[in-house]
Motif scaffolding. Structure first.
Motif: not given
Length: 370
Positions: A96-101, A129-133
């Motif tokens: 899911d590219g929309s999660l890019k930090p 961390y992934v959940s925070s993204l």
């Protein structure tokens, strides 16, 4: 003395944060006495040397609690943990590219905060961390990040002062009714940050004078946005200052409890209940998205009886090795606070050199009404 649900929840929330960011159970750290002086700061050279040799969660946690965890000299053990978290995050972003930090959220410094909050367990840190993204995406926090950075080119370009602290059109109005201080109030920009003796950011909150009716007049939605904006700015500042000084810096918060309602109030107006519900929901998000940012919480200006009642509660909720993060005082707190923070970074009301900000005018005005 009976402490009401709101007062109890506030104390529990502060205690839970301290426990969450504490040393693992196996660590051998001396128990802190109530309101004991802070440990001596760790010098830059010592921080680099000890951090480069850190090989256990206990080593890392002890350095973190002393603000001595180097961001420059990472041990192979710590770098391995960081790489493991980043690998899991990269896998999520590839799906899911929309999660890019953002640049800062992807940095080692930010990942170290998630590791610290999860007792240096890379798998647990990666999950959070992934959940925070995902939360950042849902709450639009990356857009807030872009706005903050754009309005502070000087600070994020290497200067010491912030260019802008009132990011939105409603920011000043909300500061008037929910005030917090983290800069020198003598100037209207650029804004010098308040720092403690270790370099941590100092934030002064006066929770007993929050005007929920006035917030409702501005709107709870703008208030929630302002809450997220302040916390995004706070952690961006911490990460930038950590990068500059080479140590993972945190926040030293002074929570002035003057006029806090610690007794049950069954007749609290709906607007106050709605405001506290909005604050609680927003705080849950910030706890997930911005972990390991607390060095110490001073809860000051409680009544003597309340301070005594809160002490045993904290001891019951927090491991002894975490107790040094929580300092609970009545009106006699200045000497302890000065152990952490120089007078040049405190208001006159706290024995410092700076003028008192708007929150103290609100405290005085509320006192006159009683």
């Amino acid at each position: 003395m009976e402490i009401d649900a709101d007062g109890l929840n506030l104390i529990k929330a502060v205690a839970a944060e301290a426990a969450r960011e504490s040393v693992p159970v196996a660590a051998e750290v001396p128990d802190a006495e109530d309101n004991a002086p802070p440990p001596a700061p760790v010098g830059d050279g010592e921080a680099d040397e000890r951090s480069a040799a850190a090989s256990t969660p206990e080593d890392l946690a002890a350095l973190l609690m002393q603000v001595g965890l180097s961001t420059r000299k990472k041990s192979p053990y710590l770098q391995g943990l960081i790489d493991a978290v980043r690998s899991k995050a990269d896998a999520a972003v590839s799906k899911d590219g929309s999660l890019k930090p953002s640049t800062e959220a992807a940095d080692d410094i930010r990942i170290m905060r998630f590791l610290g909050a999860n007792k240096w367990d890379a798998a647990a840190a990666a999950e959070e961390y992934v959940s925070s993204l995902k939360s950042r995406k849902a709450k639009g926090l990356d857009a807030l990040r872009d706005e903050i950075v754009a309005k502070n080119p000087g600070f994020f370009g290497g200067k010491e002062e912030l260019d802008c602290i009132y990011v939105h059109g409603t920011s000043k109005a909300l500061q008037e009714v929910n005030p917090r201080t983290f800069t020198d109030v003598r100037t209207e920009g650029p804004y010098r940050l308040l720092r403690d003796k270790r370099g941590n950011l100092v934030v002064i909150e006066c929770v007993g004078v929050v005007d929920y009716a006035a917030i409702a007049a501005v709107g709870f939605e703008p208030w929630t946005k302002e809450f997220f904006t302040f916390n995004e700015l706070r952690v961006l500042m911490l990460d930038e200052l950590s990068r500059r000084c080479g140590k993972l810096l945190l926040t030293n918060t002074v929570m002035d409890m003057s006029h806090i309602n610690m007794m049950p109030n069954p007749f609290a107006p709906k607007v106050e209940k709605d405001g506290k519900a909005a604050a609680k929901a927003s705080s849950e998000v910030t706890k997930e998205v911005y972990p390991t940012t607390t060095f110490r919480n001073y809860m000051v200006n409680l009544s003597e009886s309340t301070a005594k009642a809160a002490g045993p509660l904290i001891k019951a909720l927090v491991p002894k090795r975490s107790a040094d993060k929580l300092k609970i005082f009545g009106p006699d707190f200045q000497s302890a606070l000065h152990e952490d923070v120089d007078c040049a970074n405190l208001p006159q009301r706290y024995g410092g050199e700076l003028p008192d900000g708007i929150q103290f005018k609100l405290i005085d005005a509320k006192g006159k009404k009683k």
